[in-house]
Design a protein around this motif. Sequence first.
Motif, PDB file in Angstrom:
ATOM      1  N   GLU A   1       1.125  -1.435   0.016  1.00  0.00           N
ATOM      2  CA  GLU A   1       0.338   0.262   0.076  1.00  0.00           C
ATOM      3  C   GLU A   1       0.752   0.790  -0.008  1.00  0.00           C
ATOM      4  OE1 GLU A   1      -2.630  -0.640   3.099  1.00  0.00           O
ATOM      5  OE2 GLU A   1      -3.621  -1.819   2.303  1.00  0.00           O
TER       6      GLU A   1
ATOM      7  N   ASP B   1       2.222   1.148  -3.542  1.00  0.00           N
ATOM      8  CA  ASP B   1       1.387   2.230  -4.475  1.00  0.00           C
ATOM      9  C   ASP B   1       0.685   4.008  -4.162  1.00  0.00           C
ATOM     10  OD1 ASP B   1       0.406   0.232  -6.141  1.00  0.00           O
ATOM     11  OD2 ASP B   1      -0.937  -1.190  -4.700  1.00  0.00           O
ATOM     12  N   TRP B   2       1.223   4.111  -2.835  1.00  0.00           N
ATOM     13  CA  TRP B   2       1.300   5.505  -2.146  1.00  0.00           C
ATOM     14  C   TRP B   2       1.940   6.274  -3.045  1.00  0.00           C
ATOM     15  CZ3 TRP B   2       3.969   9.272   0.329  1.00  0.00           C
ATOM     16  CH2 TRP B   2       3.481  10.321   1.152  1.00  0.00           C
TER      17      TRP B   2
ATOM     18  N   HIS C   1       4.365   6.030  -6.156  1.00  0.00           N
ATOM     19  CA  HIS C   1       3.666   6.100  -7.024  1.00  0.00           C
ATOM     20  C   HIS C   1       2.460   7.182  -7.293  1.00  0.00           C
ATOM     21  CE1 HIS C   1       2.569   4.498 -11.064  1.00  0.00           C
ATOM     22  NE2 HIS C   1       2.075   4.606 -10.947  1.00  0.00           N
ATOM     23  N   ASP C   2       1.642   6.719  -6.959  1.00  0.00           N
ATOM     24  CA  ASP C   2       0.485   8.013  -6.897  1.00  0.00           C
ATOM     25  C   ASP C   2       1.005   8.979  -6.798  1.00  0.00           C
ATOM     26  OD1 ASP C   2      -0.969   5.891  -8.110  1.00  0.00           O
ATOM     27  OD2 ASP C   2      -2.522   5.679  -5.890  1.00  0.00           O
ATOM     28  N   GLU C   3       1.299   9.576  -5.435  1.00  0.00           N
ATOM     29  CA  GLU C   3       1.849  10.660  -5.385  1.00  0.00           C
ATOM     30  C   GLU C   3       3.650  11.532  -5.038  1.00  0.00           C
ATOM     31  OE1 GLU C   3      -0.297  12.456  -3.261  1.00  0.00           O
ATOM     32  OE2 GLU C   3      -1.701  11.136  -3.187  1.00  0.00           O
ATOM     33  N   THR C   4       4.346  10.383  -5.442  1.00  0.00           N
ATOM     34  CA  THR C   4       5.473  10.871  -5.611  1.00  0.00           C
ATOM     35  C   THR C   4       6.068  10.626  -7.269  1.00  0.00           C
ATOM     36  OG1 THR C   4       7.007   9.405  -4.870  1.00  0.00           O
ATOM     37  CG2 THR C   4       5.857  11.279  -3.373  1.00  0.00           C
ATOM     38  N   ASN C   5       5.066   9.987  -8.187  1.00  0.00           N
ATOM     39  CA  ASN C   5       6.036   9.650  -8.822  1.00  0.00           C
ATOM     40  C   ASN C   5       7.217   8.590  -9.538  1.00  0.00           C
ATOM     41  OD1 ASN C   5       3.722  10.903 -10.926  1.00  0.00           O
ATOM     42  ND2 ASN C   5       5.254  13.377 -10.384  1.00  0.00           N
TER      43      ASN C   5
ATOM     44  N   ARG D   1      -0.001  -0.904  -8.448  1.00  0.00           N
ATOM     45  CA  ARG D   1       0.136   0.053  -9.486  1.00  0.00           C
ATOM     46  C   ARG D   1       1.057   0.105 -10.668  1.00  0.00           C
ATOM     47  NH1 ARG D   1      -4.151   1.564  -7.281  1.00  0.00           N
ATOM     48  NH2 ARG D   1      -4.468   3.500  -5.788  1.00  0.00           N
TER      49      ARG D   1
END
Length: 243
Positions: free
Chosen positions: A60, A63-64, A66-70, A97
């Motif tokens: 988790e 994935d966070w 990836h979503d928030e910091t690329n 992701r």
Amino acid sequence: MIHGWMSGYGAGWSIREALLLNGTNRQYNFISVDWSVYARSKFYISSQRKCSKVGKIVAEFIDWLHDETNLSFDSLAIYGSSLGAHVAGFAGKNVKRGKVQTIVGFDPAMPLFRYDQREKRLCSSDAVYVETIQTNGGFLGFFEPIGKAAFYPNGGKSQPGCDGYFFCSHGRSLEYFAEALLQEKNNRFFAVECSDLESMQNAACGGRKTRVRLGDPNNVKKAKGIYYLPTNSQPPYSIIKTL
């Protein structure tokens, strides 16, 4: 970096120091996972049963990131020691992701895990490339190959200089890898590819070194199968030796 049983987040800092000091001028974000609230249970079985839960939490978090910091999955490596190797495997199984590029398992723990239950342990499909360094096989660690590339220093059961002490051999995998990272441009941990475990144990794998080296970041492109390599009994562990 994910530590093992009865340990804490600082256990893998030799890897951190090697990455930061190897002179390649690469930049890293190094994250230590502290699951000591579970891992320091005096009952191994209690810690072993938490590996899946902790792995899902790590997934988790990835994935966070990836979503928030690329965060790029293509540059992501998860390192896990002993029980932490299986936590890394569960993280790889549960990310949503993308696909983790590399997982390195340092002598993945064997007690209470089964080779024929891939879904309940680290396995070769948990990342694009899974490398295992198996140094106390059949005792504290797995002896069967469970990575895409499985390295067996000195035959994979006990390590020179450990005098039969299981925990010494079990932890030596981290030391070998840290040295390999630190020496990256002059890495001398050359391995010999073996057709099976029997030939590996007898160091009868053809006698020719390969271009594959333990700890080489390019292994993701070229390493697959079972590898034997000799080491010294004390640092520096890497040697150039005709097998």
